[in-house]
Design an enzyme around this catalytic site. Structure first.
Site, short mmCIF file in Angstrom:
data_model
loop_
_atom_site.label_atom_id
_atom_site.label_comp_id
_atom_site.label_asym_id
_atom_site.label_seq_id
_atom_site.Cartn_x
_atom_site.Cartn_y
_atom_site.Cartn_z
N ARG A 35 0.84 -1.21 0.00
CA ARG A 35 0.00 0.00 0.00
C ARG A 35 0.87 1.26 0.00
O ARG A 35 0.52 2.26 -0.63
CB ARG A 35 -0.92 -0.04 1.23
CG ARG A 35 -1.89 1.11 1.36
CD ARG A 35 -2.89 1.12 0.22
NE ARG A 35 -3.61 2.38 0.20
CZ ARG A 35 -3.19 3.48 -0.40
NH1 ARG A 35 -2.00 3.50 -1.01
NH2 ARG A 35 -3.91 4.58 -0.40
N THR A 145 -16.80 -7.24 1.86
CA THR A 145 -17.59 -6.03 1.64
C THR A 145 -19.00 -6.39 1.19
O THR A 145 -19.20 -7.39 0.49
CB THR A 145 -16.93 -5.13 0.57
OG1 THR A 145 -17.92 -4.20 0.08
CG2 THR A 145 -16.44 -5.93 -0.61
N SER A 187 -17.24 -4.11 -9.52
CA SER A 187 -15.88 -3.71 -9.93
C SER A 187 -14.98 -4.92 -9.76
O SER A 187 -15.35 -5.89 -9.10
CB SER A 187 -15.36 -2.56 -9.05
OG SER A 187 -14.92 -3.06 -7.79
N TYR A 189 -12.32 -5.08 -8.00
CA TYR A 189 -12.07 -5.23 -6.55
C TYR A 189 -13.20 -6.00 -5.86
O TYR A 189 -12.97 -6.99 -5.16
CB TYR A 189 -11.89 -3.85 -5.90
CG TYR A 189 -12.20 -3.88 -4.42
CD1 TYR A 189 -11.37 -4.55 -3.53
CD2 TYR A 189 -13.35 -3.27 -3.91
CE1 TYR A 189 -11.66 -4.59 -2.17
CE2 TYR A 189 -13.66 -3.31 -2.56
CZ TYR A 189 -12.81 -3.98 -1.69
OH TYR A 189 -13.11 -4.05 -0.35
N HIS A 190 -14.44 -5.55 -6.07
CA HIS A 190 -15.56 -6.24 -5.41
C HIS A 190 -15.65 -7.69 -5.87
O HIS A 190 -15.99 -8.58 -5.09
CB HIS A 190 -16.87 -5.50 -5.69
CG HIS A 190 -16.96 -4.17 -5.01
ND1 HIS A 190 -16.73 -2.99 -5.66
CD2 HIS A 190 -17.21 -3.85 -3.72
CE1 HIS A 190 -16.86 -1.98 -4.80
NE2 HIS A 190 -17.15 -2.47 -3.61
N LYS A 193 -13.69 -10.10 -3.85
CA LYS A 193 -14.30 -10.47 -2.56
C LYS A 193 -15.37 -11.53 -2.77
O LYS A 193 -15.66 -12.33 -1.88
CB LYS A 193 -14.90 -9.23 -1.89
CG LYS A 193 -13.88 -8.15 -1.57
CD LYS A 193 -13.01 -8.52 -0.38
CE LYS A 193 -12.06 -7.39 -0.04
NZ LYS A 193 -11.31 -7.58 1.20
N VAL A 219 -15.61 2.70 5.61
CA VAL A 219 -15.11 3.16 6.90
C VAL A 219 -14.86 4.67 6.83
O VAL A 219 -14.29 5.17 5.86
CB VAL A 219 -13.81 2.42 7.26
CG1 VAL A 219 -13.30 2.89 8.61
CG2 VAL A 219 -14.05 0.90 7.26
N ARG A 249 -13.43 11.87 1.81
CA ARG A 249 -13.10 12.74 0.68
C ARG A 249 -13.88 14.05 0.74
O ARG A 249 -13.33 15.13 0.49
CB ARG A 249 -13.39 12.01 -0.64
CG ARG A 249 -12.17 11.28 -1.19
CD ARG A 249 -12.54 10.30 -2.27
NE ARG A 249 -13.20 10.91 -3.43
CZ ARG A 249 -12.57 11.62 -4.37
NH1 ARG A 249 -11.28 11.84 -4.27
NH2 ARG A 249 -13.24 12.09 -5.39
N GLU A 332 -23.01 1.79 -12.74
CA GLU A 332 -23.88 1.38 -11.63
C GLU A 332 -25.22 2.08 -11.79
O GLU A 332 -25.36 3.03 -12.56
CB GLU A 332 -23.24 1.75 -10.28
CG GLU A 332 -23.06 3.25 -10.08
CD GLU A 332 -22.35 3.63 -8.77
OE1 GLU A 332 -22.06 2.75 -7.96
OE2 GLU A 332 -22.10 4.83 -8.57
N1 LIG Z 1 -11.40 1.00 4.12
C1 LIG Z 1 -12.67 0.69 3.91
O1 LIG Z 1 -13.55 1.54 3.83
C2 LIG Z 1 -13.08 -0.76 3.76
C3 LIG Z 1 -14.42 -1.07 3.57
C4 LIG Z 1 -14.81 -2.40 3.42
C5 LIG Z 1 -13.85 -3.41 3.47
N2 LIG Z 1 -12.54 -3.10 3.66
C6 LIG Z 1 -11.57 -4.20 3.67
O2 LIG Z 1 -10.75 -4.15 4.81
C7 LIG Z 1 -9.42 -4.56 4.49
C8 LIG Z 1 -8.45 -3.49 4.92
O3 LIG Z 1 -8.79 -2.25 4.28
P1 LIG Z 1 -7.89 -0.97 4.48
O4 LIG Z 1 -8.74 0.20 4.17
O5 LIG Z 1 -7.18 -1.06 5.77
O6 LIG Z 1 -6.86 -1.17 3.25
P2 LIG Z 1 -5.31 -0.74 3.13
O7 LIG Z 1 -4.96 -0.79 1.71
O8 LIG Z 1 -5.07 0.51 3.90
O9 LIG Z 1 -4.58 -1.94 3.91
C9 LIG Z 1 -4.33 -3.19 3.32
C10 LIG Z 1 -2.95 -3.64 3.81
O10 LIG Z 1 -2.68 -4.94 3.26
C11 LIG Z 1 -1.35 -4.95 2.76
N3 LIG Z 1 -1.29 -5.96 1.67
C12 LIG Z 1 -1.93 -5.95 0.46
N4 LIG Z 1 -1.58 -7.03 -0.27
C13 LIG Z 1 -0.71 -7.74 0.49
C14 LIG Z 1 0.03 -8.94 0.26
N5 LIG Z 1 -0.06 -9.62 -0.90
N6 LIG Z 1 0.83 -9.41 1.26
C15 LIG Z 1 0.95 -8.73 2.43
N7 LIG Z 1 0.28 -7.58 2.69
C16 LIG Z 1 -0.52 -7.09 1.72
C17 LIG Z 1 -1.08 -3.54 2.29
O11 LIG Z 1 0.29 -3.22 2.25
C18 LIG Z 1 -1.84 -2.71 3.32
O12 LIG Z 1 -1.01 -2.36 4.42
C19 LIG Z 1 -9.39 -4.78 2.99
O13 LIG Z 1 -9.46 -6.16 2.71
C20 LIG Z 1 -10.61 -4.08 2.49
O14 LIG Z 1 -11.13 -4.68 1.34
C21 LIG Z 1 -12.15 -1.79 3.80
#
Ligand SMILES: NC(=O)c1ccc[n+]([C@@H]2O[C@H](COP(=O)([O-])OP(=O)(O)OC[C@H]3O[C@@H](n4cnc5c(N)ncnc54)[C@H](O)[C@@H]3O)[C@@H](O)[C@H]2O)c1
Ligand SMILES: NC(=O)c1ccc[n+]([C@@H]2O[C@H](COP(=O)([O-])OP(=O)(O)OC[C@H]3O[C@@H](n4cnc5c(N)ncnc54)[C@H](O)[C@@H]3O)[C@@H](O)[C@H]2O)c1
Lengths: 406, 406
Positions: A35, A145, A187, A189-190, A193, A219, A249, A332
Site C-alpha cells: 500500500r 464487503t 468492480s 475489486y468487489h 471479494k 469506513v 473525501r 452502476e
Molecule cells: N477502508 C474501507 O472503507 C473498507 C471497507 C470495506 C472493506 N474493507 C476491507 O478491509 C481490508 C483493509 O482495508 P484498508 O482500508 O485497511 O486497506 P489498506 O490498503 O489501507 O490496507 C491493506 C494492507 O494490506 C497490505 N497488503 C496488500 N496485499 C498484500 C500482500 N499480498 N501481502 C501482504 N500484505 C498485503 C497492504 O500493504 C496494506 O497495508 C481490505 O481487505 C478491504 O477490502 C475496507
C-alpha cells in the site's frame, strides 16, 4: 491470544493492531507494505503524516510497554515463507486485511485489474492452503464487503450472508436450500471479494477451517482511542480519487475549498461504519468463532446507511462547501435503496457511533490541520469503469456546481 | 473464422483444433505445454504415443494441406505476451481450454492447490482483461464443469446455468430474481471453475463481452474422425490416478488385468460425453454466440448419466475384469442422483453418441493395443481430499475385490 494481523500496516489494520495489543493480545503484523508502494506509484500520500511501520511499533512500545512484531511477507507471492511463518508462530487467530482494496484502483488499467485479481485471490487462497497444511486451528477473520451484492437490484434487505431458496427436486417437490446470498459485484475489486467467499465456503466444508467473513461498509473517521495516544501513532487518511472513501473525501474537499464531488445524481445509498466501531467489531467477531465443520459466519459490519448526496449536503451545511455533480465514472444504477441487517453485531453488544455524534467535527479538524499536505490534482476520481464512460467523463470534467444544495 | 484455441495441445483441445481446421477455419493453438510437463513431474505418459505439437501440426498439413499455427504462451503468467498476441491476431472466436483440469492433481499437496488456483484464475482473468483492453469482440467459449454444483444435495435436475429465486423486497413483496445456479464445488479444481463463473458474469455485465460457458461432463473415448486420419495425429489418453477419468481408466485397467477400482460404493452418478460429441458441441456453441450485453450463455455439455458402479459392471461384463471397491479418497456423498438438462444442445441439433453404440469396443481396442506402455504403479488414485482420508485410504489400499459384480 496470539493474533496475526495480515495487512496490519493499513488503514483498518493498524488501529486493529493497536486495539488488540491494548487488550493484552500478542499481536504480529504481516504486511508487504504494498500500500505504501502504491502511494508512491500514484504520487500521493496519506493526509496524516504517517511513520514507517517499524517506527510506529517502536513508539507503541515506548508508550505502553507492549511489543508488536512486524514481518515483511508478500502473502500472495511468497507461499512458502507464509507457511513457514505460520508453522513457527502458530497463531490462535488470523485477521486478514491483506488485499488491494480500492475499486477505482482496480479499474484503472488492465495492469491494475490483473494485479488486483492476482494479489487478492492468491493472498486469500495461500492463507487457506497454509492453514490446512500446517494444521493450525486458528480462527480466520476476513474483511469482505457488502459491495459484492451490487447493491441488490430488487431492493431487498441485505441479509447476513445467506439466502433460503426453494428448489424443485426430481419428484417435483419444493425443497429448501440455504445458499450464499447471490453476488453481482460491480468492480474488479468487489469481484475478488466474491471469489474469496467461494474459497472460504470450500475450505470450511472440505477442511473444517473456522472462518468469519465480515462484510464491511465504508469506513470513515481516522482516530481511535489508541491512535490518539501519540502523534506518531496516527492512522493513515486517504483523500485521493482512488483510495479516498466518500465521506472522508468530502471532508478534505471542504477543508481545501474544493467542491464536494458527487458522481451522477448522488442517489447511491451506501453503508458506513466509523473506524472505532470497525476495530470493536473485529474484537467481537474474534470472540464468536464458528466451530470446525460449521458454515462460514458472515456478518454485516456497518452501522448506518446514507445516500451520497445526503452526505454531501450534510458536509456542505457544516462547512459551507459547494457541491459539484460530475458524470459518474462507475457503471452502476443511478439510484438505489439499501437496507442492511446487522442484528448479529448488535446482539454481540455493539453500540454504534453515528454520524450525528460529533466525531464528524473531529475529522473536519484533522482535514483542516493537514490540508497543507494535499495535492489538489490528486483529488478527482479518474478511473473509469469502461472506455466509453472514460470518454464521457473527460468531456465534462467540471460538472454542474451547486452552492449549498439544501 | 479465425479461431484461437487456448490449451489446444490437450485431450479435448487437440481434437477440437483438428475438427475446426477440417471445417475450414483458420486455427491458432496457444498452449504453454504445461500438461506435458506434468506428465514428466508425475512420471507418467499418455497411453497413446503422442507426438510433439510441432510434429502433429506438420502431419496435419501434410495430410490435409491446412496450416495450424502454434504459439507457446503461458496465459496465466505472461499477460503482456497474451495481449500482444491477441492484438496482432484479432481472432473472431477464442476457445479456452487452458486450465489445470484434474481434481485429484489439484488436491495432491498444498503446492498443487496453490498452482491450480493461481494458474486457472489468472489464465481466465488475463484473457478477459486482454479482450477488453484490445477491444476485440471475439466470442469466448470456455470449458467449465457441472462438478461446480457438488452434484446437488437436494437431488434437483441441474438446469442450464441459472436459477429463478424469489426475494422479499422492502415492501414485503416477493420479487423474482435470476441468479447463477448456486455452486458448492467439491475440489480445488472444481472451485476454480466456480471462480471462473463469477469472472465471466462480471465481464459480460461491465464490458459486454460475449461469453459461452460449457459445463462439460466427463469425456470418454479417444478418437475422432480427424485423429483417426494418421497414427501421428492420435489423441492423448490419460490412465493414471490423477488425469485418467473414470470410464477410460476402467477400460485400461481391464486391458492390463488390473481390477476396476471403484471408490466407496460407486453410487456416485456422473455425466458423460464422448470426445467426438464434445468437439461437435463446441462447433455448435460457436455458431450460437450471445450478443454484447447479454448474460453469459451456459450449456450442459453431456449426453448421458451413469452411476460409477454401473459403468464398472458394464466394463466387467465386456472384458471379464474384477471389480475392487476401495475406500474413497474424495470427500463426497457416497450416493447421489443426477439429472442434467441439455435441451439447448439437443435443440441446436446434437445427436448424441451413447455408451451402447459400439464405440466402447474401439476404446477397449486402443487400451489393448498400447497396454505395453502402461506403468501399473501409476494406475491407483492416491490424492486424498484431506489428511484424515489419506490415512484411512492407506490402511486399506487393496479394498474388497469382487469377481464380476453383476
Ligand atoms: N477502508 C474501507 O472503507 C473498507 C471497507 C470495506 C472493506 N474493507 C476491507 O478491509 C481490508 C483493509 O482495508 P484498508 O482500508 O485497511 O486497506 P489498506 O490498503 O489501507 O490496507 C491493506 C494492507 O494490506 C497490505 N497488503 C496488500 N496485499 C498484500 C500482500 N499480498 N501481502 C501482504 N500484505 C498485503 C497492504 O500493504 C496494506 O497495508 C481490505 O481487505 C478491504 O477490502 C475496507
Ligand atoms: N477431460 C474431461 O473429461 C473434461 C471434463 C469437463 C471439463 N473439462 C475441461 O476442458 C478443458 C480441457 O480439458 P482437457 O481434458 O483437454 O485438459 P488437458 O490438461 O489435456 O488440456 C489442457 C491444456 O491447457 C494447457 N494449459 C494449461 N494451463 C495453461 C496456461 N497457463 N497457459 C497456456 N496453456 C495452458 C495445457 O498445457 C494443456 O495442453 C479444461 O478446462 C477442463 O477443465 C474437461
Amino acid at each position: 491470544m496470539k493474533i496475526a494481523v495480515l495487512g496490519g500496516d493499513g488503514f483498518v489494520g493498524w488501529p486493529t493492531v493497536l486495539h488488540l495489543s491494548n487488550l493484552g493480545h500478542d499481536v504480529h503484523i504481516v504486511d508487504n507494505l504494498s500500500r505504501r508502494w502504491i502511494d508512491t506509484e500514484l504520487g500521493v500520500q496519506s493526509l496524516t503524516p504517517m511513520d514507517s511501520i517499524q517506527e510506529r511499533c517502536r513508539i507503541w512500545r515506548e508508550q505502553t510497554g507492549k511489543t508488536l512484531h512486524f514481518h515483511l511477507i508478500n502473502i500472495a507471492e511468497e507461499y512458502e515463507r507464509l507457511k513457514g511463518w505460520l508453522a513457527d508462530n502458530r497463531p490462535d487467530a488470523v485477521i486478514h486485511f491483506a488485499e488491494q482494496r480500492a475499486a477505482p484502483y482496480s479499474m484503472k488499467t488492465d495492469r491494475h485489474k490483473v494485479y488486483t485479481v492476482n494479489n487478492n485471490t492468491n493472498a486469500t487462497h495461500n492463507l487457506l492452503a497454509a492453514l490446512v497444511e500446517t494444521g493450525i486451528d486458528a480462527h480466520l477473520v476476513h474483511l469482505g464487503t457488502m459491495g459484492v451484492y451490487g447493491y441488490s437490484s430488487v431492493g431487498a434487505a441485505i441479509p447476513e450472508g445467506y439466502l433460503d431458496v426453494e428448489i424443485e427436486n426430481l419428484e417435483g417437490e419444493k425443497k429448501g436450500l440455504e445458499i450464499l446470498y447471490p453476488t453481482k459485484p460491480g468492480s474488479v475489486y468487489h469481484m475478488t471479494k466474491s471469489l474469496d467467499q467461494i474459497l472460504f465456503q470450500f475450505y470450511a466444508q472440505n477442511d473444517g477451517l473456522r472462518i468469519t467473513d465480515l462484510h464491511q461498509g465504508i469506513v470513515w473517521g481516522t482516530h481511535t482511542d489508541q491512535t490518539r495516544r501519540h502523534e506518531q501513532l496516527i492512522n493513515r487518511f486517504d483523500y485521493d480519487g482512488d483510495y479516498g472513501t466518500v465521506l472522508n473525501r468530502f471532508l478534505i474537499q471542504a477543508a481545501i475549498g474544493h467542491p464536494l464531488t458527487v458522481h451522477g445524481t448522488g442517489g447511491q445509498t451506501r453503508a458506513f461504519i466509523h473506524i472505532q466501531d470497525s476495530v470493536r467489531c473485529i474484537e467481537l467477531a474474534l470472540k464468536d468463532a464458528p466451530k470446525a465443520g460449521e458454515r462460514v459466519k458472515i456478518f454485516n459490519q456497518m452501522t448506518e446507511t446514507h445516500r451520497v448526496r445526503d452526505l454531501a449536503e450534510l458536509v456542505s451545511k457544516m462547512t459551507g462547501a459547494e457541491v459539484a455533480y460530475l458524470p459518474n465514472p462507475r457503471k452502476e444504477a443511478a439510484e438505489n435503496d439499501l437496507i442492511v441487517k446487522n442484528d448479529q453485531f448488535l446482539a454481540l453488544g455493539l453500540d454504534p457511533i453515528t454520524l450525528q455524534e460529533g466525531l464528524l467535527d473531529e475529522v473536519v479538524e484533522v482535514a483542516r490541520k493537514y490540508a497543507y499536505r494535499v495535492d489538489r490534482s490528486r483529488v478527482p476520481a479518474v478511473s473509469a469503469w469502461t472506455k466509453e464512460i472514460g470518454e464521457r467523463v473527460e468531456k465534462d470534467p467540471e460538472g454542474k456546481r451547486l452552492k449549498s444544495v439544501s
